[in-house]
Design a protein around this motif. Structure first.
Motif, PDB file in Angstrom:
ATOM      1  N   ARG A  40       0.869  -1.306   0.007  1.00  0.00           N
ATOM      2  CA  ARG A  40       0.140   0.027   0.045  1.00  0.00           C
ATOM      3  C   ARG A  40       0.792   1.156   0.138  1.00  0.00           C
ATOM      4  O   ARG A  40       0.338   2.366  -0.195  1.00  0.00           O
ATOM      5  CB  ARG A  40      -0.953   0.101   1.352  1.00  0.00           C
ATOM      6  CG  ARG A  40      -1.988  -1.126   1.090  1.00  0.00           C
ATOM      7  CD  ARG A  40      -3.410  -0.713   1.731  1.00  0.00           C
ATOM      8  NE  ARG A  40      -3.801   0.404   1.662  1.00  0.00           N
ATOM      9  CZ  ARG A  40      -4.340   1.203   2.622  1.00  0.00           C
ATOM     10  NH1 ARG A  40      -4.782   0.621   3.595  1.00  0.00           N
ATOM     11  NH2 ARG A  40      -4.876   2.377   2.420  1.00  0.00           N
ATOM     12  N   ASP A  66      -3.011   4.660   6.184  1.00  0.00           N
ATOM     13  CA  ASP A  66      -3.848   5.603   5.448  1.00  0.00           C
ATOM     14  C   ASP A  66      -3.152   6.999   5.553  1.00  0.00           C
ATOM     15  O   ASP A  66      -3.199   8.062   4.657  1.00  0.00           O
ATOM     16  CB  ASP A  66      -5.017   5.540   6.295  1.00  0.00           C
ATOM     17  CG  ASP A  66      -6.106   4.497   5.566  1.00  0.00           C
ATOM     18  OD1 ASP A  66      -5.826   3.717   4.468  1.00  0.00           O
ATOM     19  OD2 ASP A  66      -7.033   4.378   6.315  1.00  0.00           O
ATOM     20  N   GLU A 123      -0.950   8.629   0.888  1.00  0.00           N
ATOM     21  CA  GLU A 123      -1.469   9.256  -0.174  1.00  0.00           C
ATOM     22  C   GLU A 123      -0.730   9.172  -1.429  1.00  0.00           C
ATOM     23  O   GLU A 123      -1.468   9.096  -2.586  1.00  0.00           O
ATOM     24  CB  GLU A 123      -1.918  10.772   0.166  1.00  0.00           C
ATOM     25  CG  GLU A 123      -2.406  11.138   1.376  1.00  0.00           C
ATOM     26  CD  GLU A 123      -1.910  10.988   2.811  1.00  0.00           C
ATOM     27  OE1 GLU A 123      -0.700  10.873   2.678  1.00  0.00           O
ATOM     28  OE2 GLU A 123      -2.677  10.690   3.776  1.00  0.00           O
ATOM     29  N   ILE A 141      -1.156   5.801  -3.121  1.00  0.00           N
ATOM     30  CA  ILE A 141      -2.486   5.387  -3.625  1.00  0.00           C
ATOM     31  C   ILE A 141      -2.415   6.188  -5.096  1.00  0.00           C
ATOM     32  O   ILE A 141      -2.760   5.696  -6.226  1.00  0.00           O
ATOM     33  CB  ILE A 141      -3.669   6.064  -3.018  1.00  0.00           C
ATOM     34  CG1 ILE A 141      -3.608   5.283  -1.703  1.00  0.00           C
ATOM     35  CG2 ILE A 141      -4.828   6.229  -3.769  1.00  0.00           C
ATOM     36  CD1 ILE A 141      -4.437   3.991  -2.022  1.00  0.00           C
ATOM     37  N   ALA A 142      -1.646   7.646  -5.049  1.00  0.00           N
ATOM     38  CA  ALA A 142      -1.587   7.976  -6.514  1.00  0.00           C
ATOM     39  C   ALA A 142      -0.874   7.303  -7.447  1.00  0.00           C
ATOM     40  O   ALA A 142      -0.974   7.321  -8.690  1.00  0.00           O
ATOM     41  CB  ALA A 142      -1.100   9.481  -6.252  1.00  0.00           C
ATOM     42  N   PRO A 157      -2.783   2.956  -9.529  1.00  0.00           N
ATOM     43  CA  PRO A 157      -4.499   3.282 -10.008  1.00  0.00           C
ATOM     44  C   PRO A 157      -5.192   2.279  -9.401  1.00  0.00           C
ATOM     45  O   PRO A 157      -6.497   2.445  -8.987  1.00  0.00           O
ATOM     46  CB  PRO A 157      -4.404   3.471 -11.384  1.00  0.00           C
ATOM     47  CG  PRO A 157      -3.094   2.853 -12.005  1.00  0.00           C
ATOM     48  CD  PRO A 157      -1.809   2.839 -10.685  1.00  0.00           C
ATOM     49  N   ALA A 204      -5.931   3.069  -5.588  1.00  0.00           N
ATOM     50  CA  ALA A 204      -6.701   4.153  -5.727  1.00  0.00           C
ATOM     51  C   ALA A 204      -8.045   3.782  -5.658  1.00  0.00           C
ATOM     52  O   ALA A 204      -9.105   4.120  -5.010  1.00  0.00           O
ATOM     53  CB  ALA A 204      -6.185   5.118  -6.609  1.00  0.00           C
ATOM     54  N   TYR A 206      -9.433   1.520  -2.805  1.00  0.00           N
ATOM     55  CA  TYR A 206      -9.963   2.288  -1.759  1.00  0.00           C
ATOM     56  C   TYR A 206     -10.644   3.325  -1.861  1.00  0.00           C
ATOM     57  O   TYR A 206     -11.482   3.904  -0.654  1.00  0.00           O
ATOM     58  CB  TYR A 206      -8.673   2.746  -0.868  1.00  0.00           C
ATOM     59  CG  TYR A 206      -7.819   1.268  -0.383  1.00  0.00           C
ATOM     60  CD1 TYR A 206      -8.357   0.979   1.155  1.00  0.00           C
ATOM     61  CD2 TYR A 206      -7.112   0.631  -0.890  1.00  0.00           C
ATOM     62  CE1 TYR A 206      -7.781  -0.056   1.610  1.00  0.00           C
ATOM     63  CE2 TYR A 206      -6.439  -0.438  -0.343  1.00  0.00           C
ATOM     64  CZ  TYR A 206      -6.933  -0.828   0.746  1.00  0.00           C
ATOM     65  OH  TYR A 206      -6.229  -1.873   1.495  1.00  0.00           O
ATOM     66  N   ARG A 207     -10.914   3.823  -2.855  1.00  0.00           N
ATOM     67  CA  ARG A 207     -12.125   4.911  -3.163  1.00  0.00           C
ATOM     68  C   ARG A 207     -13.345   4.352  -3.261  1.00  0.00           C
ATOM     69  O   ARG A 207     -14.286   4.700  -2.873  1.00  0.00           O
ATOM     70  CB  ARG A 207     -11.577   5.571  -4.387  1.00  0.00           C
ATOM     71  CG  ARG A 207     -12.529   6.933  -4.689  1.00  0.00           C
ATOM     72  CD  ARG A 207     -12.062   7.648  -5.960  1.00  0.00           C
ATOM     73  NE  ARG A 207     -12.174   7.022  -6.972  1.00  0.00           N
ATOM     74  CZ  ARG A 207     -11.228   6.688  -7.859  1.00  0.00           C
ATOM     75  NH1 ARG A 207     -10.015   7.101  -7.518  1.00  0.00           N
ATOM     76  NH2 ARG A 207     -11.307   6.003  -8.918  1.00  0.00           N
TER      77      ARG A 207
END
Length: 163
Positions: free
Chosen positions: A43, A87, A91, A94-95, A98, A101, A104-105
């Motif tokens: 992650r 978390d 950040e 995650i960017a 993809p 991203a 988790y979105r």
């Protein structure tokens, strides 16, 4: 180090011998550190960041071990802390990924974690459940929900292993 979610300064009703508590924590940490690290590396964008997150989580768990031992499922409490730590520092990762991203979105954290553990990292269902402090049926349900919401992402990952 970010604050943890464990309550501090709350004595438990029955104190455990500190030597026994330390041995129990040492066994817990020895068993889970490598697995936590695999999850954090999946992650986060750097090995150093993932190592720092795992160590911060385990230090927090050690500092609150008496309280954790009074909870219905200490593993679930520590997993929540690990997820919070990841978390806070994830950040940029995650960017850069993809798939993460989207996971988790679009999914609840437990479902996204189930996909990462079982599909991306190849943990058997029972081991992922143990790590997250939930029943295997909860992981199975989370994976089924993830397949419904994101079939293109979940199906192409590693096969599900029950043991």
């Amino acid at each position: 180090m970010p604050p943890n979610h464990f309550p501090t300064g709350h004595p438990t009703s029955s104190a455990v011998d500190p030597v026994i508590a330390d041995l129990g924590f040492a066994a817990f940490a020895e068993r889970n550190r490598p697995r936590y690290t695999r999850y954090a590396k999946a992650r986060l964008s750097s090995v150093a960041r993932s190592t720092a997150v795992v160590e911060a989580t385990l230090v927090s768990a050690h500092d609150n071990w008496q309280w954790l031992m009074s909870q219905p499922c200490p593993a679930a409490e520590v997993w929540e802390e690990l997820r919070r730590q990841v978390d806070r520092r994830g950040e940029r990762a995650i960017a850069q990924d993809p798939v993460l991203a989207v996971l988790y979105r679009r999914l609840p954290d437990a479902a996204a974690d189930s996909v990462v553990l079982c599909r991306r990292l190849g943990f058997p269902l029972a081991e992922a459940a143990e790590l997250m402090g939930v029943e295997p049926s909860a992981v199975e349900a989370a994976l089924a929900a993830a397949r419904r919401v994101l079939p293109q992402l979940v199906v192409v990952e590693a096969p599900l292993r029950h043991r």
